[in-house]
Design a protein around this motif. Structure first.
Motif, mmCIF file in Angstrom:
data_model
loop_
_atom_site.group_PDB
_atom_site.id
_atom_site.type_symbol
_atom_site.label_atom_id
_atom_site.label_comp_id
_atom_site.label_asym_id
_atom_site.label_seq_id
_atom_site.Cartn_x
_atom_site.Cartn_y
_atom_site.Cartn_z
ATOM 1 N N ASP A 71 0.832 -1.209 0.000
ATOM 2 C CA ASP A 71 0.000 0.000 0.000
ATOM 3 C C ASP A 71 0.869 1.261 0.000
ATOM 4 N N GLN A 72 1.929 1.253 0.792
ATOM 5 C CA GLN A 72 2.805 2.423 0.875
ATOM 6 C C GLN A 72 3.581 2.633 -0.423
ATOM 7 N N ILE A 73 4.112 1.549 -0.977
ATOM 8 C CA ILE A 73 4.852 1.631 -2.244
ATOM 9 C C ILE A 73 3.928 2.096 -3.357
ATOM 10 N N PHE A 74 2.758 1.498 -3.441
ATOM 11 C CA PHE A 74 1.806 1.849 -4.496
ATOM 12 C C PHE A 74 1.376 3.313 -4.374
ATOM 13 N N ALA A 75 1.192 3.784 -3.154
ATOM 14 C CA ALA A 75 0.835 5.194 -2.944
ATOM 15 C C ALA A 75 1.961 6.104 -3.433
ATOM 16 N N TYR A 84 2.466 2.571 -14.202
ATOM 17 C CA TYR A 84 2.597 1.220 -13.662
ATOM 18 C C TYR A 84 1.735 0.259 -14.468
ATOM 19 N N TRP A 85 2.061 -1.021 -14.339
ATOM 20 C CA TRP A 85 1.393 -2.069 -15.108
ATOM 21 C C TRP A 85 1.114 -3.277 -14.224
ATOM 22 N N ILE A 96 -3.082 -3.327 -11.452
ATOM 23 C CA ILE A 96 -2.230 -4.217 -10.672
ATOM 24 C C ILE A 96 -2.745 -5.628 -10.902
ATOM 25 N N ASN A 97 -1.962 -6.629 -10.532
ATOM 26 C CA ASN A 97 -2.423 -8.011 -10.673
ATOM 27 C C ASN A 97 -2.770 -8.594 -9.309
#
Length: 123
Positions: A71-75, A84-85, A96-97
């Protein structure tokens, strides 16, 4: 006998800037320069030793993280406006997958390294 990865050298056009990118997005500390390297240490003790190079061939680095860390990285990825992919071939942008019951995201570093954060290891 146990064999563990200790460190890897990551080529960059600007080792400090690339190390800062890794450190910021992944939430890791950038170490003091050591010889020709700027190290970034993962929680398991493996260091990514960034080294200046005029020729950079993008590599793939995958990081197994907790749900909270994801969650922190994605934020931070979204906050920085990084594309991003959901897949390594970059065919599913903005997704995201959910492989193996977890979550995963791919994104590129400024030097073209293909980075991946996953919450569940691949079988």
């Amino acid at each position: 006998m146990s064999i563990d990865l200790n460190h890897t050298i990551v080529h960059a056009r600007d080792k400090q800037a690339e190390a800062e990118f890794f450190g910021h997005i992944l939430g890791l500390k950038v170490g003091a320069p050591w010889g020709p390297f700027v190290p970034v240490e993962a929680d398991n003790g493996v260091t990514f030793d960034f080294m200046d190079s005029t020729e950079v061939q993008g590599q793939h680095y995958a990081f197994l993280v907790t749900d909270e860390e994801f969650d922190q990285i994605f934020a931070r990825i979204k906050e920085a406006g990084i594309t991003y992919w959901a897949d390594p071939a970059h065919r599913k942008p903005g997704e995201i997958n959910h492989h193996y019951g977890g979550r995963g995201v791919y994104f590129d570093s400024p030097n073209g390294h293909n980075l991946e954060a996953i919450t569940s290891p691949y079988a």
